[in-house]
Motif scaffolding. Structure first.
Motif, PDB file in Angstrom:
ATOM      1  N   GLY A   1      91.563 -30.220 133.016  1.00 16.65           N
ATOM      2  CA  GLY A   1      90.539 -29.327 132.492  1.00 16.65           C
ATOM      3  C   GLY A   1      89.136 -29.651 132.961  1.00 16.65           C
ATOM      4  O   GLY A   1      88.178 -28.994 132.545  1.00 16.65           O
TER       5      GLY A   1
ATOM      6  N   ASP B   1      85.854 -27.953 136.598  1.00 13.88           N
ATOM      7  CA  ASP B   1      84.544 -27.302 136.693  1.00 13.88           C
ATOM      8  C   ASP B   1      83.441 -28.302 137.022  1.00 13.88           C
ATOM      9  O   ASP B   1      82.465 -27.956 137.675  1.00 13.88           O
ATOM     10  CB  ASP B   1      84.233 -26.580 135.390  1.00 13.88           C
ATOM     11  CG  ASP B   1      83.058 -25.648 135.519  1.00 13.88           C
ATOM     12  OD1 ASP B   1      82.841 -25.121 136.627  1.00 13.88           O
ATOM     13  OD2 ASP B   1      82.353 -25.422 134.513  1.00 13.88           O
TER      14      ASP B   1
ATOM     15  N   ALA C   1      86.557 -24.964 139.929  1.00 14.97           N
ATOM     16  CA  ALA C   1      87.047 -23.974 138.969  1.00 14.97           C
ATOM     17  C   ALA C   1      86.779 -22.544 139.421  1.00 14.97           C
ATOM     18  O   ALA C   1      87.287 -21.612 138.826  1.00 14.97           O
ATOM     19  CB  ALA C   1      86.422 -24.203 137.598  1.00 14.97           C
ATOM     20  N   LYS C   2      85.996 -22.354 140.463  1.00 12.52           N
ATOM     21  CA  LYS C   2      85.676 -21.014 140.936  1.00 12.52           C
ATOM     22  C   LYS C   2      86.281 -20.807 142.314  1.00 12.52           C
ATOM     23  O   LYS C   2      86.177 -21.666 143.184  1.00 12.52           O
ATOM     24  CB  LYS C   2      84.166 -20.807 141.007  1.00 12.52           C
ATOM     25  CG  LYS C   2      83.507 -20.889 139.653  1.00 12.52           C
ATOM     26  CD  LYS C   2      82.031 -20.670 139.755  1.00 12.52           C
ATOM     27  CE  LYS C   2      81.401 -20.807 138.379  1.00 12.52           C
ATOM     28  NZ  LYS C   2      79.968 -20.624 138.422  1.00 12.52           N
TER      29      LYS C   2
ATOM     30  N   GLU D   1      88.455 -13.885 134.405  1.00  7.62           N
ATOM     31  CA  GLU D   1      87.727 -14.971 133.744  1.00  7.62           C
ATOM     32  C   GLU D   1      88.609 -15.556 132.669  1.00  7.62           C
ATOM     33  O   GLU D   1      89.136 -14.848 131.821  1.00  7.62           O
ATOM     34  CB  GLU D   1      86.421 -14.463 133.145  1.00  7.62           C
ATOM     35  CG  GLU D   1      85.424 -14.007 134.202  1.00  7.62           C
ATOM     36  CD  GLU D   1      84.100 -13.608 133.608  1.00  7.62           C
ATOM     37  OE1 GLU D   1      83.843 -13.947 132.441  1.00  7.62           O
ATOM     38  OE2 GLU D   1      83.338 -12.950 134.314  1.00  7.62           O
ATOM     39  N   GLU D   2      88.801 -16.856 132.708  1.00  5.48           N
ATOM     40  CA  GLU D   2      89.602 -17.555 131.717  1.00  5.48           C
ATOM     41  C   GLU D   2      88.770 -18.645 131.103  1.00  5.48           C
ATOM     42  O   GLU D   2      87.903 -19.234 131.748  1.00  5.48           O
ATOM     43  CB  GLU D   2      90.848 -18.153 132.354  1.00  5.48           C
ATOM     44  CG  GLU D   2      91.795 -17.115 132.922  1.00  5.48           C
ATOM     45  CD  GLU D   2      93.023 -17.725 133.555  1.00  5.48           C
ATOM     46  OE1 GLU D   2      93.150 -18.967 133.551  1.00  5.48           O
ATOM     47  OE2 GLU D   2      93.853 -16.978 134.073  1.00  5.48           O
ATOM     48  N   THR D   3      89.032 -18.907 129.847  1.00  5.86           N
ATOM     49  CA  THR D   3      88.312 -20.002 129.171  1.00  5.86           C
ATOM     50  C   THR D   3      89.283 -21.071 128.769  1.00  5.86           C
ATOM     51  O   THR D   3      90.470 -20.854 128.711  1.00  5.86           O
ATOM     52  CB  THR D   3      87.586 -19.494 127.908  1.00  5.86           C
ATOM     53  OG1 THR D   3      88.543 -18.890 127.047  1.00  5.86           O
ATOM     54  CG2 THR D   3      86.517 -18.496 128.284  1.00  5.86           C
TER      55      THR D   3
END
Length: 60
Positions: A20, A23, A28-29, A58-60
């Motif tokens: 996780g 980013d 993460a992009k 878009e995911e969180t």
């Protein structure tokens, strides 16, 4: 404790601790360029290019 078991456990713990966190290092992009076929090939086959739609996920 065996050395192989210890190294495997440390590797698994290190990997789990970074889960996780992509980013923080900029992974993460993702972007991609639209795929296409050269105009000469399209002319030979009779196909024509239509619109290109942007799809944003878009995911969180």
């Amino acid at each position: 404790m065996k050395r192989r078991t210890l190294l495997g456990g440390l590797g698994a713990a290190g990997l789990a601790s970074l889960a996780g966190c992509l980013d923080t290092v900029g992974l993460a992009k993702h972007e991609s360029a639209p795929a296409g076929v050269e105009a000469s090939v399209r002319d030979e086959t009779g196909y024509q290019q239509t619109t290109v739609d942007d799809i944003v996920v878009e995911e969180t």
